[in-house]
Design an enzyme around this catalytic site. Structure first.
Site, PDB file in Angstrom:
ATOM      1  N   LYS A 288       0.871  -1.175   0.000  1.00 19.15           N
ATOM      2  CA  LYS A 288       0.000   0.000   0.000  1.00 19.15           C
ATOM      3  C   LYS A 288       0.907   1.223   0.000  1.00 19.15           C
ATOM      4  O   LYS A 288       1.457   1.609   1.030  1.00 19.15           O
ATOM      5  CB  LYS A 288      -0.913   0.003   1.223  1.00 19.15           C
ATOM      6  CG  LYS A 288      -1.901   1.133   1.157  1.00 19.15           C
ATOM      7  CD  LYS A 288      -2.872   1.113   2.306  1.00 19.15           C
ATOM      8  CE  LYS A 288      -3.863   2.252   2.152  1.00 19.15           C
ATOM      9  NZ  LYS A 288      -3.216   3.552   1.976  1.00 19.15           N
TER      10      LYS A 288
ATOM     11  N   CYS B 255     -24.714   8.829  37.694  1.00 24.24           N
ATOM     12  CA  CYS B 255     -24.976   9.020  39.119  1.00 24.24           C
ATOM     13  C   CYS B 255     -26.103  10.042  39.183  1.00 24.24           C
ATOM     14  O   CYS B 255     -25.974  11.148  38.678  1.00 24.24           O
ATOM     15  CB  CYS B 255     -23.737   9.566  39.833  1.00 24.24           C
ATOM     16  SG  CYS B 255     -24.105  10.259  41.459  1.00 24.24           S
TER      17      CYS B 255
HETATM   18 ZN   LIG Z   1     -22.092  10.819  42.547  1.00 22.27          ZN
END
Ligand SMILES: [Zn+2]
Length: 557
Positions: free
Chosen positions: A113, A399
């Site tokens: 290539k 969270c």
């Molecule tokens: Zn946290």
């Protein structure tokens, strides 16, 4: 659809378009490897969020100058890095041809290539009709005139009509004689576009053929390429491989320094042209060929540790700590692992050997895994900062403890005072954390308490920030508490509301009271504001009571 992924997609697409434009002018802004890494990332994202309109993946490059259409589109090749990518290509071929691993494996041609400029040459009635660069794959720049000064392009051949594909390149030896170019390819790109024929002739550019468009009477690729060789063209050394194992061995044992020109990998093509025809193409590349690139040697490293960072809305981002490694002059110690789904799907472990990539100012990230470490690794189920239980949300974990998660609280306060928001000087991440831990600033509106503390010559604030910084912060707040509604809306840090959206909303609402009233009502219609944004704002203004106090402390202008 994940909003974050879409944002990332947009950012990368914009970068690629910029790089393509510069590249077309012979100015590569980033290494090929980094460029490919960006494209790979885009492809990964499109697998999740779906194919996008205007995707740079739908085109092969950027063309700006006057161009000529290719009679047959000039596709690029699918490619990957390292020996593993060759196995993946074979797997696709096995599936497509319904052959098994053991028998009926198609013979594969393996060629160099070459790292040069891909061109298409058309002969009509035995004479050159045109030579075009690849361009965007559909139209390229006409370099027919220049081609006379390139070694290995016969101006006449014995066949009447023929289309040949190949690469214009420069040897390392000739490159050493040039000045002002970064690499042989960079030199080739620059020289070939010159209008000064003497200049082109003074450099020893060469052409190597690596394909032809119409298979004609040829049954095998090898017959065709030998024919081209006999017609006076230079061709790459090639090998016919009989098995996957043989192909991988050739790739792995290949010594790049053994050839006089730059090559960045090897091309694998099915030799049986009828089978090639059957397999056909997908949107930008043929299915019967593949380029395996050599991974740059210096980007292999090991995962030492995996950390989790918490974003301002609780998104958990995995970050790999790696053995330090230098890329493009920058020491890399941490690399992004994108998101939790990726970490889970790719089964990354501590001790894994990985290839990493860095492109422009993008955070470096993992491109592929070379080998697995021995340690086992488990996804966390708790927030690393507040220990709250994490939930899955699309491809990420989150969270949801909000302001009770110190990581999120600090980042939201940082956002409020940041340059594009309130623009308060003196309040970097460290100082905010000090004020936060001293219970002086727990929410963004608390920063206005600093005004009275400084006016009262408070000892604590002076001790925390230093007298001078405290004074500067005080002045900065006094000055910047006069702001536009659009800027104030941006300050609030409402999920999914950036500068542009804040402006659209502010233009519609005009005052803060209107803003609240409108988004408390049930029928909301604002041009350019979709249901997801409306939902996001409604939820935000019902939950975040501090914004009303903050509004009392500022002055909308
Ligand atoms: Zn946290």
């Amino acid at each position: 659809m994940s909003k974050e992924l879409l944002e990332e997609w947009k950012e990368i697409a914009k970068k690629i378009k910029k790089y393509d434009k510069k590249y077309a002018h012979g100015i590569p802004l980033i290494s090929d490897f980094s460029y490919d890494a960006l494209k790979q990332r885009l492809e990964d994202i499109e697998k999740i969020i779906g194919k996008q309109r205007n995707s740079p993946l739908n085109t092969i490059g950027e063309v700006e100058e006057k161009t000529v259409d290719h009679a047959t589109p000039m596709l690029s090749l699918d490619h990957g890095y390292g020996a593993n990518s060759i196995s993946d290509f074979y797997k696709k071929i096995y599936n497509a041809t319904k052959s098994t691993y053991e028998k009926a494996v198609p013979k594969m041609i393996i060629e160099h290539k070459i790292d040069g400029v891909a061109v298409s040459i058309r002969y009509e009635n035995g004479a050159i009709k045109y030579v075009l660069t690849r361009g965007d794959g559909f139209a390229g720049i006409d370099i027919t005139k220049q081609s006379k000064y390139i070694k290995g392009i016969p101006q006449n051949i014995s066949l009447k009509d023929f289309d040949i594909r190949g690469e214009i390149y420069m040897t390392f030896e000739d490159f050493d004689k040039t000045q002002g170019f970064k690499s042989p390819r960079n030199a080739t790109t620059g020289i070939i576009r010159s209008k000064e024929m003497d200049f082109i002739a003074s450099h020893n550019l060469q052409f190597i053929a690596h394909g032809f468009v119409n298979k004609g009477n040829f049954e095998q690729y090898s017959e065709g390429i030998e024919f081209i060789k006999n017609a006076g063209f230079q061709i790459s050394d090639y090998h016919i491989s009989k098995s996957e194992q043989e192909s991988i061995e050739i790739f792995e044992k290949f010594d790049r320094d053994s050839v006089p020109y730059p090559i960045d990998g090897m091309v694998f093509k099915i030799n049986d042209l009828n089978l090639c025809e059957q397999l056909g193409h997908h949107r930008t590349a043929p299915r019967y060929a593949f380029a395996a690139k050599f991974p740059p040697k210096n980007t292999k490293t090991f995962i030492k540790n995996i950390e989790f960072q918490v974003g301002k809305f609780g998104t958990i981002t995995p970050v790999a700590e790696v053995n330090s490694i230098e890329i493009d002059g920058v020491m890399i110690q941490k690399v992004s692992m994108h998101n939790m789904a990726e970490l889970q799907n790719k089964k990354y472990n501590i001790g894994d050997e990985i290839i990493i990539a860095r492109a422009g100012d993008v955070i470096p990230y993992i491109l592929s895994k070379e080998s697995s470490g021995e340690k086992s690794f488990e996804l966390p189920n708790q927030c690393p900062v507040c220990n709250f239980k994490l939930i899955w949300d699309s491809v990420t974990m989150r969270c949801t403890n909000g302001w009770n998660c110190n990581a999120q609280a600090l980042l939201r306060i940082e956002h409020f005072v940041s340059r594009k928001a309130m623009n308060i000087s003196g309040l970097g991440a460290k100082n905010i954390e000090k004020l936060f831990n001293a219970d002086i600033v727990k929410k963004p509106n608390d920063i206005f308490n600093i005004i009275n503390l400084v006016l009262n010559n408070d000892e604590v604030i002076k001790k925390l920030l230093g007298t001078k910084v405290a004074q500067n912060t005080f002045e900065s707040i006094q000055k910047n508490k006069k702001l536009s509604l659009s800027r104030f809306i941006y300050c609030l840090c409402i999920p999914n509301i950036g500068h542009g959206m804040a402006k659209t909303i502010a233009t519609h609402c005009i005052t803060f009271d209107n803003f609240i009233n409108i988004f408390q009502s049930d029928q909301i219609e604002i041009k350019g504001v979709g249901p997801m944004i409306i939902e996001s704002i409604k939820k935000f203004i019902s939950e975040e009571k501090w914004i009303y106090d903050a509004y009392q402390k500022i002055e909308i202008i």
